[in-house]
Write a protein that holds these residues in place. Structure first.
Motif, PDB file in Angstrom:
ATOM      1  N   LEU A  64      26.492   0.377 -21.067  1.00  0.00           N
ATOM      2  CA  LEU A  64      26.585   1.531 -21.953  1.00  0.00           C
ATOM      3  C   LEU A  64      25.358   2.443 -21.817  1.00  0.00           C
ATOM      4  O   LEU A  64      25.479   3.673 -21.859  1.00  0.00           O
ATOM      5  CB  LEU A  64      26.743   1.067 -23.405  1.00  0.00           C
ATOM      6  CG  LEU A  64      28.066   0.362 -23.720  1.00  0.00           C
ATOM      7  CD1 LEU A  64      28.043  -0.211 -25.128  1.00  0.00           C
ATOM      8  CD2 LEU A  64      29.241   1.324 -23.571  1.00  0.00           C
ATOM      9  N   ILE A  65      24.180   1.856 -21.643  1.00  0.00           N
ATOM     10  CA  ILE A  65      22.966   2.667 -21.479  1.00  0.00           C
ATOM     11  C   ILE A  65      23.000   3.392 -20.136  1.00  0.00           C
ATOM     12  O   ILE A  65      22.664   4.587 -20.051  1.00  0.00           O
ATOM     13  CB  ILE A  65      21.707   1.782 -21.580  1.00  0.00           C
ATOM     14  CG1 ILE A  65      21.638   1.106 -22.950  1.00  0.00           C
ATOM     15  CG2 ILE A  65      20.445   2.618 -21.348  1.00  0.00           C
ATOM     16  CD1 ILE A  65      20.550   0.039 -23.054  1.00  0.00           C
ATOM     17  N   VAL A  66      23.405   2.688 -19.082  1.00  0.00           N
ATOM     18  CA  VAL A  66      23.511   3.323 -17.768  1.00  0.00           C
ATOM     19  C   VAL A  66      24.532   4.460 -17.812  1.00  0.00           C
ATOM     20  O   VAL A  66      24.315   5.530 -17.223  1.00  0.00           O
ATOM     21  CB  VAL A  66      23.899   2.274 -16.699  1.00  0.00           C
ATOM     22  CG1 VAL A  66      24.265   2.959 -15.383  1.00  0.00           C
ATOM     23  CG2 VAL A  66      22.755   1.298 -16.477  1.00  0.00           C
ATOM     24  N   SER A  67      25.630   4.252 -18.520  1.00  0.00           N
ATOM     25  CA  SER A  67      26.642   5.304 -18.648  1.00  0.00           C
ATOM     26  C   SER A  67      26.053   6.550 -19.299  1.00  0.00           C
ATOM     27  O   SER A  67      26.329   7.677 -18.871  1.00  0.00           O
ATOM     28  CB  SER A  67      27.832   4.796 -19.473  1.00  0.00           C
ATOM     29  OG  SER A  67      28.449   3.695 -18.846  1.00  0.00           O
ATOM     30  N   ARG A  68      25.248   6.356 -20.332  1.00  0.00           N
ATOM     31  CA  ARG A  68      24.612   7.498 -20.999  1.00  0.00           C
ATOM     32  C   ARG A  68      23.684   8.237 -20.032  1.00  0.00           C
ATOM     33  O   ARG A  68      23.661   9.470 -19.996  1.00  0.00           O
ATOM     34  CB  ARG A  68      23.839   7.025 -22.230  1.00  0.00           C
ATOM     35  CG  ARG A  68      23.047   8.116 -22.957  1.00  0.00           C
ATOM     36  CD  ARG A  68      23.974   9.140 -23.605  1.00  0.00           C
ATOM     37  NE  ARG A  68      24.760   8.531 -24.663  1.00  0.00           N
ATOM     38  CZ  ARG A  68      24.339   8.402 -25.929  1.00  0.00           C
ATOM     39  NH1 ARG A  68      23.148   8.846 -26.288  1.00  0.00           N
ATOM     40  NH2 ARG A  68      25.127   7.827 -26.841  1.00  0.00           N
ATOM     41  N   GLY A  69      22.933   7.487 -19.238  1.00  0.00           N
ATOM     42  CA  GLY A  69      22.038   8.119 -18.275  1.00  0.00           C
ATOM     43  C   GLY A  69      22.785   8.939 -17.238  1.00  0.00           C
ATOM     44  O   GLY A  69      22.376  10.057 -16.892  1.00  0.00           O
ATOM     45  N   LEU A  70      23.900   8.411 -16.732  1.00  0.00           N
ATOM     46  CA  LEU A  70      24.700   9.145 -15.755  1.00  0.00           C
ATOM     47  C   LEU A  70      25.284  10.404 -16.361  1.00  0.00           C
ATOM     48  O   LEU A  70      25.359  11.462 -15.707  1.00  0.00           O
ATOM     49  CB  LEU A  70      25.822   8.251 -15.226  1.00  0.00           C
ATOM     50  CG  LEU A  70      25.397   7.133 -14.263  1.00  0.00           C
ATOM     51  CD1 LEU A  70      26.535   6.155 -14.040  1.00  0.00           C
ATOM     52  CD2 LEU A  70      24.935   7.719 -12.937  1.00  0.00           C
ATOM     53  N   MET A  71      25.685  10.342 -17.618  1.00  0.00           N
ATOM     54  CA  MET A  71      26.213  11.527 -18.285  1.00  0.00           C
ATOM     55  C   MET A  71      25.110  12.555 -18.531  1.00  0.00           C
ATOM     56  O   MET A  71      25.305  13.757 -18.344  1.00  0.00           O
ATOM     57  CB  MET A  71      26.891  11.123 -19.598  1.00  0.00           C
ATOM     58  CG  MET A  71      28.144  10.284 -19.386  1.00  0.00           C
ATOM     59  SD  MET A  71      28.791   9.549 -20.909  1.00  0.00           S
ATOM     60  CE  MET A  71      29.320  11.016 -21.796  1.00  0.00           C
ATOM     61  N   ASN A  72      23.924  12.103 -18.937  1.00  0.00           N
ATOM     62  CA  ASN A  72      22.804  13.019 -19.190  1.00  0.00           C
ATOM     63  C   ASN A  72      22.352  13.731 -17.928  1.00  0.00           C
ATOM     64  O   ASN A  72      21.823  14.843 -17.989  1.00  0.00           O
ATOM     65  CB  ASN A  72      21.619  12.249 -19.787  1.00  0.00           C
ATOM     66  CG  ASN A  72      21.838  11.852 -21.227  1.00  0.00           C
ATOM     67  OD1 ASN A  72      22.796  12.295 -21.863  1.00  0.00           O
ATOM     68  ND2 ASN A  72      20.980  11.012 -21.762  1.00  0.00           N
ATOM     69  N   SER A  73      22.525  13.082 -16.777  1.00  0.00           N
ATOM     70  CA  SER A  73      22.045  13.658 -15.519  1.00  0.00           C
ATOM     71  C   SER A  73      22.993  14.710 -14.958  1.00  0.00           C
ATOM     72  O   SER A  73      22.627  15.456 -14.055  1.00  0.00           O
ATOM     73  CB  SER A  73      21.877  12.552 -14.473  1.00  0.00           C
ATOM     74  OG  SER A  73      23.137  12.100 -14.018  1.00  0.00           O
ATOM     75  N   GLY A  74      24.204  14.761 -15.463  1.00  0.00           N
ATOM     76  CA  GLY A  74      25.187  15.683 -14.900  1.00  0.00           C
ATOM     77  C   GLY A  74      25.861  15.132 -13.663  1.00  0.00           C
ATOM     78  O   GLY A  74      26.641  15.826 -13.015  1.00  0.00           O
ATOM     79  N   ALA A  75      25.574  13.857 -13.321  1.00  0.00           N
ATOM     80  CA  ALA A  75      26.182  13.266 -12.132  1.00  0.00           C
ATOM     81  C   ALA A  75      27.706  13.239 -12.249  1.00  0.00           C
ATOM     82  O   ALA A  75      28.421  13.575 -11.302  1.00  0.00           O
ATOM     83  CB  ALA A  75      25.648  11.850 -11.922  1.00  0.00           C
ATOM     84  N   VAL A  76      28.197  12.863 -13.408  1.00  0.00           N
ATOM     85  CA  VAL A  76      29.644  12.816 -13.606  1.00  0.00           C
ATOM     86  C   VAL A  76      30.218  14.218 -13.732  1.00  0.00           C
ATOM     87  O   VAL A  76      31.347  14.487 -13.328  1.00  0.00           O
ATOM     88  CB  VAL A  76      29.978  11.982 -14.860  1.00  0.00           C
ATOM     89  CG1 VAL A  76      31.472  11.833 -15.022  1.00  0.00           C
ATOM     90  CG2 VAL A  76      29.328  10.615 -14.772  1.00  0.00           C
ATOM     91  N   GLU A  77      29.425  15.154 -14.254  1.00  0.00           N
ATOM     92  CA  GLU A  77      29.878  16.532 -14.409  1.00  0.00           C
ATOM     93  C   GLU A  77      30.175  17.184 -13.064  1.00  0.00           C
ATOM     94  O   GLU A  77      31.005  18.096 -12.972  1.00  0.00           O
ATOM     95  CB  GLU A  77      28.800  17.343 -15.141  1.00  0.00           C
ATOM     96  CG  GLU A  77      29.229  18.754 -15.495  1.00  0.00           C
ATOM     97  CD  GLU A  77      28.061  19.589 -15.976  1.00  0.00           C
ATOM     98  OE1 GLU A  77      28.168  20.172 -17.055  1.00  0.00           O
ATOM     99  OE2 GLU A  77      27.047  19.674 -15.252  1.00  0.00           O
TER     100      GLU A  77
END
Length: 591
Positions: A64-77
């Motif tokens: 869950l923490i890694v998921s938040r980091g990936l979302m914050n980075s814009g990687a998934v965007e």
């Protein structure tokens, strides 16, 4: 049955009843059951809190923490931003969103994948003039299906993998779930995209009426950074991007002065400010798409200690310290490292520079900074933050760093260089050190209710198995299917597990069904792996109700669903899962 077996059956019966009733928080129910089990002597004192250190619990929290980091980075965007098109047909839109949602679920956990894609789906529905209820349920089901593909995609897979380690000596690996999970996901996504959404009630064919709520529109200033000399741009060249992000460009500021009119034909130079109007999420999205910055951005950049930034909306009461003052006069940026990014004033446009505008009572301020700085600044300004109206600022410049860290962690775990929890923990440390997740977000990203549920039920599940209760249920299923082939017993186990998962938390279902599956395999003298895989698939397939899986609960309000809407797609989908999963399990995990 022994006294301990009777007490455990009674205890779990009460737990199941309370979880289905839903009036008491499920984590409190599980924790109370654990304590009661300890008082009754059903759980040894040395094992009472052992569940909270179980690898399954640690992995779920870290994912869950890694998921938040990936979302914050814009990687998934980078992927998600390509999905929106109001001109695309509904079946094609659902198919594309479902495929991407399933793919993301295998990487970042299915709850996080839905949280990321749901706003995009809602925006697409708004632009297309249709009800979001037609596409949100297929998207939710697709993310659930996609989570079954990898170990970290969904909690039941993690629980099953760790239970196999305890029971058989070694866990399932990262992609052991892929052959069966991918088979089920492909067929399931095809069903929801082509046929499933058509089974929803007719009321979704008409767009819902507006609820009267109007999102606050802010006038904001966005700074132009580097400009390519080879491809000079005018303000008008950014209009298509602004329109796509639902932002209006209403002017330009150069050398501290506002250029007259909309400055549509004015060439853009480094250091200029674009004056835009929109809601916070739209402004943030436009800022990223147009590669713009914000005033005072240099004060928020802190290298490895940079930390994530947030947009906070706060209303100005009569007694606020900032009434009659401007953010510039109050030295808000230099004294508190908080930027006044925008002002909303009852639909009126701001004529002066945002930071130089005199603030009035009743204004709504759009403040940007680190969460702890925002909290201190709003207290000092005596303004009132609006609950639930915070928007995270995506750190797009760190997207490839986030991707590289995650890929290395997974690769190290798959190759056997590092234990999965250690590899994920190293990724979390990297994200925290580079500011992709703040110290606060590390804790906020974790779904603590699920952690307490899992940590409480693991010792109870172990006690349930040790007392022989799992064996009793396994014997009952074997007796029920006596004389039938082993695959029939496998089918019955999946149906029972699916039914439980529709009304209970899927983690709770998995913890009970996993030992039963091993006991059944032992009674039949066959390989336990196909039975464990069957439980993993069935526990994840909670499609009949909004309470079986968190994703189904999340979409209920935004989609306008009722309790009885889910079975319309969910029942045929669960039958389809059984039809596909059983042969796939028997092929890839022979008895």
């Amino acid at each position: 049955m022994t006294t301990a077996q009777i007490e455990l059956f009674a205890l779990f019966g009460v737990v199941f009843a309370l979880l289905i009733w839903g009036r008491v928080r499920f984590d409190l129910v599980a924790f109370a059951a654990l304590i009661l089990g300890a008082f009754l002597g059903l759980v040894p004192s040395s094992d009472i809190f052992s569940g909270f250190g179980h690898p399954a619990v640690i992995i779920i929290a870290l994912v869950l923490i890694v998921s938040r980091g990936l979302m914050n980075s814009g990687a998934v965007e980078l992927i998600a931003s390509k999905l929106l098109s109001s001109s695309r047909g509904l079946s094609k839109h659902i198919a594309i969103m479902s495929v991407v949602g399933a793919g993301l679920s295998g990487i970042i956990n299915n709850v996080a994948a839905l949280a990321l894609l749901m706003p995009l789906d809602l925006e697409a529905a708004k632009k297309a003039g249709r009800s979001p209820g037609l596409s949100l349920m297929p998207l939710s089901f697709a993310t659930i299906l996609g989570g079954m593909i990898t170990l970290i995609g969904t909690p039941p897979n993690i629980v099953i993998a760790e239970y196999r380690s305890d029971a058989l000596g070694s866990p399932f690996s990262m992609f052991d779930f892929a052959p069966v999970g991918l088979s089920v996901a492909v067929v399931g996504i095809a069903f929801v995209a082509l046929f499933g959404w058509r089974m929803l009630p007719g009321r979704f064919r008409t767009p819902p009426k507006e609820d009267g709520f109007v999102e606050s529109l802010y006038s904001a200033e966005l700074k132009v950074g580097k400009v390519s000399e080879d491809k000079p741009l005018c303000v008008g060249d950014l209009y298509p991007v602004a329109e796509d992000k639902d932002v209006a460009i209403i002017g330009m500021i150069r050398n501290g002065r506002r250029i007259r009119g909309f400055a549509r034909r004015e060439p853009i130079k480094a250091g200029d400010f674009l004056v835009v109007e929109g809601d916070p999420k739209a402004i943030e999205g436009f800022m990223g798409a147009a590669k713009l910055e914000f005033a005072g951005s240099e004060r928020h950049k802190g290298g490895l200690s940079g930390g994530a930034l947030s947009l906070m909306e706060a209303i100005v009461p009569d007694n606020a310290r900032i009434v009659g003052q401007s953010a510039f006069n109050m030295r808000l940026l230099y004294g508190h490292s908080v930027t006044l990014l925008g002002i909303s004033r009852q639909g009126r446009r701001i004529q002066k520079r945002v930071r130089h505008e005199t603030i009035r009572a009743g204004d709504v301020l759009l403040l940007l900074g680190k969460p702890e700085r925002l909290e201190n600044a709003t207290t000092w300004l005596r303004v009132l933050p609006l609950a639930g109206r915070n928007t995270g600022l995506i750190q797009r410049e760190k997207a490839w760093l986030a991707i590289a860290g995650f890929v290395l962690a997974i690769a190290a775990a798959v190759a056997g260089f590092a234990y999965l929890p250690v590899a994920l923990a190293a990724c979390v440390v990297l994200y925290a050190a580079t500011g992709l997740v703040s110290g606060t977000e590390v804790y906020n990203a974790v779904e603590w209710k699920v952690i307490v549920l899992l940590g409480s039920l693991i010792p109870l599940g172990q006690a349930f198995e040790n007392a022989g209760n799992a064996q009793l249920i396994a014997d009952g299923i074997v007796t029920l299917t006596a004389g039938a082939p082993a695959w029939v017993t496998l089918t019955v186990l999946m149906i029972v597990t699916m039914t439980l998962s529709d009304f209970l938390n899927n983690v709770a279902t998995c913890l009970i069904a996993a030992p039963i599956s091993v006991q059944i395999a032992g009674s039949l003298g066959v390989n336990p792996d196909p039975f464990l895989m069957a439980v993993a698939v069935a526990a994840s397939c909670a499609f009949l109700t909004p309470i079986g899986h968190k994703n189904n609960t999340i979409i209920m309000g935004p989609g306008g669903y009722r309790f009885g809407d889910y079975w319309r797609i969910g029942l045929p989908l669960e039958i389809l899962v059984l039809i596909v999963a059983i042969p796939a399990i028997l092929i890839f995990w022979p008895l």
